[in-house]
Every structure is written in structure tokens, then in C-alpha cells.
Design a protein around this motif. Structure first.
Motif, PDB file in Angstrom:
ATOM      1  N   LEU A  73      -2.398  -7.544   3.123  1.00  0.00           N
ATOM      2  CA  LEU A  73      -1.795  -6.221   2.780  1.00  0.00           C
ATOM      3  C   LEU A  73      -0.412  -6.476   1.951  1.00  0.00           C
ATOM      4  CD1 LEU A  73      -1.898  -4.274   6.181  1.00  0.00           C
ATOM      5  CD2 LEU A  73      -3.535  -4.072   4.314  1.00  0.00           C
ATOM      6  N   GLY A  74      -0.217  -7.431   1.881  1.00  0.00           N
ATOM      7  CA  GLY A  74       1.237  -7.670   1.035  1.00  0.00           C
ATOM      8  C   GLY A  74       0.910  -7.293  -0.422  1.00  0.00           C
ATOM      9  N   SER A  75      -0.286  -7.657  -0.925  1.00  0.00           N
ATOM     10  CA  SER A  75      -0.678  -7.269  -2.317  1.00  0.00           C
ATOM     11  C   SER A  75      -0.681  -5.701  -2.361  1.00  0.00           C
ATOM     12  CB  SER A  75      -2.007  -7.967  -2.800  1.00  0.00           C
ATOM     13  OG  SER A  75      -2.888  -7.651  -2.090  1.00  0.00           O
ATOM     14  N   VAL A  76      -1.039  -5.061  -1.366  1.00  0.00           N
ATOM     15  CA  VAL A  76      -1.289  -3.544  -1.532  1.00  0.00           C
ATOM     16  C   VAL A  76       0.328  -2.951  -1.787  1.00  0.00           C
ATOM     17  CG1 VAL A  76      -1.605  -1.700  -0.319  1.00  0.00           C
ATOM     18  CG2 VAL A  76      -3.115  -3.741  -0.083  1.00  0.00           C
ATOM     19  N   PHE A  77       1.266  -3.556  -0.905  1.00  0.00           N
ATOM     20  CA  PHE A  77       2.673  -2.902  -0.979  1.00  0.00           C
ATOM     21  C   PHE A  77       3.341  -3.502  -2.203  1.00  0.00           C
ATOM     22  CE2 PHE A  77       1.940  -2.544   3.632  1.00  0.00           C
ATOM     23  CZ  PHE A  77       2.308  -1.352   3.694  1.00  0.00           C
ATOM     24  N   TYR A  78       3.187  -4.951  -2.541  1.00  0.00           N
ATOM     25  CA  TYR A  78       3.907  -5.350  -3.944  1.00  0.00           C
ATOM     26  C   TYR A  78       3.558  -4.738  -4.946  1.00  0.00           C
ATOM     27  CZ  TYR A  78       5.618  -9.498  -1.086  1.00  0.00           C
ATOM     28  OH  TYR A  78       6.186 -10.286  -0.184  1.00  0.00           O
ATOM     29  N   SER A  79       2.330  -4.199  -5.008  1.00  0.00           N
ATOM     30  CA  SER A  79       1.791  -3.421  -6.371  1.00  0.00           C
ATOM     31  C   SER A  79       2.019  -1.941  -6.485  1.00  0.00           C
ATOM     32  CB  SER A  79       0.228  -3.471  -6.435  1.00  0.00           C
ATOM     33  OG  SER A  79      -0.312  -2.857  -5.277  1.00  0.00           O
ATOM     34  N   GLY A  80       2.946  -1.768  -5.231  1.00  0.00           N
ATOM     35  CA  GLY A  80       3.372  -0.059  -5.576  1.00  0.00           C
ATOM     36  C   GLY A  80       2.430   0.819  -5.066  1.00  0.00           C
ATOM     37  N   VAL A  81       1.285   0.535  -4.229  1.00  0.00           N
ATOM     38  CA  VAL A  81       0.074   1.503  -3.953  1.00  0.00           C
ATOM     39  C   VAL A  81       0.959   2.538  -3.081  1.00  0.00           C
ATOM     40  CG1 VAL A  81      -1.681   1.885  -2.958  1.00  0.00           C
ATOM     41  CG2 VAL A  81      -1.483  -0.221  -4.291  1.00  0.00           C
ATOM     42  N   ILE A  82       1.775   2.082  -2.175  1.00  0.00           N
ATOM     43  CA  ILE A  82       2.424   2.908  -1.262  1.00  0.00           C
ATOM     44  C   ILE A  82       4.083   2.948  -1.378  1.00  0.00           C
ATOM     45  CG2 ILE A  82       2.537   3.693   1.073  1.00  0.00           C
ATOM     46  CD1 ILE A  82      -0.207   2.671   1.633  1.00  0.00           C
ATOM     47  N   THR A  83       4.554   3.903  -1.497  1.00  0.00           N
ATOM     48  CA  THR A  83       6.231   3.962  -1.565  1.00  0.00           C
ATOM     49  C   THR A  83       6.578   5.073  -1.149  1.00  0.00           C
ATOM     50  OG1 THR A  83       8.131   3.386  -2.749  1.00  0.00           O
ATOM     51  CG2 THR A  83       6.414   4.404  -3.983  1.00  0.00           C
ATOM     52  N   VAL A  84       8.025   5.323  -1.189  1.00  0.00           N
ATOM     53  CA  VAL A  84       8.554   6.698  -0.853  1.00  0.00           C
ATOM     54  C   VAL A  84       9.875   6.897  -1.779  1.00  0.00           C
ATOM     55  CG1 VAL A  84       8.035   6.344   1.873  1.00  0.00           C
ATOM     56  CG2 VAL A  84      10.230   5.852   0.842  1.00  0.00           C
ATOM     57  N   SER A  85      10.048   8.345  -1.779  1.00  0.00           N
ATOM     58  CA  SER A  85      10.911   8.665  -2.565  1.00  0.00           C
ATOM     59  C   SER A  85      12.331   8.754  -2.026  1.00  0.00           C
ATOM     60  CB  SER A  85      11.031  10.177  -2.964  1.00  0.00           C
ATOM     61  OG  SER A  85      12.043  10.814  -3.606  1.00  0.00           O
ATOM     62  N   LYS A  86      13.523   8.124  -2.673  1.00  0.00           N
ATOM     63  CA  LYS A  86      14.583   7.980  -2.017  1.00  0.00           C
ATOM     64  C   LYS A  86      15.374   9.180  -1.519  1.00  0.00           C
ATOM     65  CE  LYS A  86      15.365   3.302  -4.214  1.00  0.00           C
ATOM     66  NZ  LYS A  86      16.440   2.333  -5.304  1.00  0.00           N
ATOM     67  N   GLN A  87      15.064  10.167  -2.279  1.00  0.00           N
ATOM     68  CA  GLN A  87      15.629  11.684  -1.787  1.00  0.00           C
ATOM     69  C   GLN A  87      14.471  12.343  -1.008  1.00  0.00           C
ATOM     70  OE1 GLN A  87      18.782  12.235  -2.262  1.00  0.00           O
ATOM     71  NE2 GLN A  87      18.993  10.393  -3.293  1.00  0.00           N
ATOM     72  N   ARG A  88      15.002  13.199   0.112  1.00  0.00           N
ATOM     73  CA  ARG A  88      14.100  14.057   0.747  1.00  0.00           C
ATOM     74  C   ARG A  88      14.378  15.490   0.024  1.00  0.00           C
ATOM     75  NH1 ARG A  88      12.710  12.537   6.164  1.00  0.00           N
ATOM     76  NH2 ARG A  88      13.120  10.358   6.589  1.00  0.00           N
ATOM     77  N   THR A  89      13.248  16.159   0.420  1.00  0.00           N
ATOM     78  CA  THR A  89      13.305  17.621  -0.014  1.00  0.00           C
ATOM     79  C   THR A  89      14.610  18.385   0.595  1.00  0.00           C
ATOM     80  OG1 THR A  89      12.045  18.623   1.743  1.00  0.00           O
ATOM     81  CG2 THR A  89      10.654  17.522  -0.061  1.00  0.00           C
ATOM     82  N   GLN A  90      14.774  19.500   0.152  1.00  0.00           N
ATOM     83  CA  GLN A  90      15.773  20.285   0.900  1.00  0.00           C
ATOM     84  C   GLN A  90      15.545  20.718   2.279  1.00  0.00           C
ATOM     85  OE1 GLN A  90      16.200  23.708  -1.842  1.00  0.00           O
ATOM     86  NE2 GLN A  90      14.168  24.370  -1.493  1.00  0.00           N
TER      87      GLN A  90
END
Length: 259
Positions: A73-90
Motif C-alpha cells: 500500500l505504500g506505493s499507492v500513497f506515495y504516488s498520490g492516488v489518495i490525498t486531501v485538500s489542506k483547506q476545508r469547505t466553508q
């Protein structure tokens, strides 16, 4: 976790009493923080919360590998397949970005994506604001092609959909596909009959019309790669967060060697 409100405290007491009365659920984790995730995900509906709690615990027992951080699973995350925005919606929603096209097509690509998503969501719903305000998922289909479709498994896709819609205590507000090709739409058409009406209504195809996405995700929380103003966590950064959380939760996640 902040102090519980009177409504939360009352719901927690009643929810715990329901679970303690059943031999099927009485021996599970019944702490306040754990139970609150199910109540928040179901808007404090005790019947729905109980049903989801049982489905969740049964799934954890049946599919233990879904909740394991294994080397592949390391390669899944390292490649950027899943990430989150640093800002939330209003509205305080967490914005998750999924890029399935970055995964190399293989017999295991869908399984790896599902497991990485499951572990990521487990971490994110520990945050009270995410429990309360929910999640918006943007699925960027760039790179998704026929080779991915060849290895499509309807049974795994059904499990994936059930995890999102009925099993994990996650408040999914909407799922938005962008940059989707005909192949991605074909894939969705293959599985939509397997989905509940509730999940179908949450899925939206935006193609390259980013203005449609801005009607749901304000510009401050929309990733810069999609024309917004928010940065996202790099693969390295996000995987570090996931592994750090995993190390703190060995009583929740079980390593492969301990199975």
C-alpha cells in the motif's frame, strides 16, 4: 474531542444500552468516542447507527486485510492516488482527492485502491469536524483507461461501494468525477445497478466543467490542480500521517503477522 453536548450524551447512553443488550455486540468497543462516529454518520438515528455498527464489525472480522497497512500500500500513497485538500469547505467538509488512473493496471489495482481508501477514511473520521460535517470526494479520472477496466471485478466493486455507503461510519456528502473518459463512464454503468439509490444520488459527473464543481466545493478548498486555491498533501506527507495514525492504533488495526 470536545465535551459532549446534552444531545450527544443522551444518544450515547441509549446507543450503548442497545448494543450491550445484544450478545452479538456487547463485547465490542463501546467507548464514547468510538460510538459517536456511528451516531454522527447517521444523524443520531439509533436504528441506522446500530445496523451500521453491526455491518462494520462483521466486515472487520471477515475482511481483516481491509484494515491492514501492508507493504504494497505504500506505493499507492506515495504516488498520490489518495490525498486531501489542506483547506476545508466553508461548511467544514473534508475534501478527499482520489486519482485511480495513477495506479498501474493489474489484477490487484482495485483491491489496493479499496484498502488504501478504507485505511485513509478510518484515519480521517477520527477528526470530530469530519464526523460532524462530512466528506466530499473528488475522483480525478485522468489516466483511467481500458487496461484498468480489464481487471474490473464486480464483486470487489460492490464491496467498495458498500464500504463507502453502508459499512464505514463516514458521512459522504457527495462524490464528483472529473476528467472522466468514456471508459470511466462505462465502468460506472457496469456497477450502478449494484449501488443503493442513496449512493447513486451522491455521484456526479462533472467532466471538464470545473464551474459545476465550484457550486459544491468553494474555491478556497478546491485543489489548485482543478483550478482552485488549496494545496493538497503530497504522497509522502499523507502516507506519513497514515502510518503515524496506524502506529497509534494497534488495538484497532491488526498487522498481518498477528492474524
Amino acid at each position: 474531542m470536545s465535551e459532549f453536548t446534552e444531545v450527544q450524551s443522551g444518544a450515547l447512553i441509549e446507543f450503548r444500552q442497545i448494543l450491550q443488550k445484544s450478545a452479538e455486540t456487547s463485547n465490542y468497543n463501546l467507548t464514547d468516542e468510538y460510538l459517536l462516529k456511528f451516531l454522527c454518520a447517521n444523524d443520531y438515528n439509533l436504528k441506522k447507527s446500530t445496523e451500521q455498527f453491526i455491518r462494520y464489525e462483521n466486515t472487520r472480522h471477515k475482511y481483516t486485510d481491509l484494515f491492514n497497512i501492508i507493504d504494497d500500500l505504500g506505493s499507492v500513497f506515495y504516488s498520490g492516488v489518495i490525498t486531501v485538500s489542506k483547506q476545508r469547505t466553508q461548511n467544514g467538509e473534508l475534501v478527499i482527492i482520489t486519482r485511480p488512473g495513477l495506479l498501474k493496471p493489474s489484477k490487484t489495482w482495485l483491491s489496493r485502491l479499496m484498502r488504501a481508501t478504507c485505511i485513509s477514511l478510518e484515519m480521517e473520521i477520527e477528526v470530530e469536524s469530519t464526523q460532524r460535517n462530512g466528506i466530499i470526494n473528488i475522483v480525478d479520472c485522468n489516466g483511467f483507461n481500458w487496461r484498468h477496466l480489464i481487471y474490473f471485478s464486480l464483486s470487489q466493486t460492490k464491496l467498495f461501494a458498500d464500504l463507502i455507503d453502508q459499512i464505514l461510519p463516514v458521512k459522504y456528502n457527495s462524490i464528483h468525477f472529473v476528467n472522466e473518459s468514456k471508459v470511466a463512464q462505462i465502468a460506472f454503468n457496469l456497477i450502478k445497478s449494484l449501488l443503493t439509490a442513496s449512493l447513486k444520488n451522491k455521484v456526479h459527473f462533472n467532466s471538464n466543467r470545473i464551474e459545476k464543481l465550484r457550486q459544491v466545493v468553494d474555491n478556497a478548498a478546491l485543489p489548485t490542480e482543478l483550478g482552485g486555491m488549496s494545496d493538497v498533501y503530497s504522497g509522502d506527507e499523507y502516507f506519513l500521517s497514515v502510518t503515524s495514525y496506524y502506529k497509534k492504533c494497534k488495538t484497532i488495526f491488526r498487522t498481518t503477522s498477528s492474524d
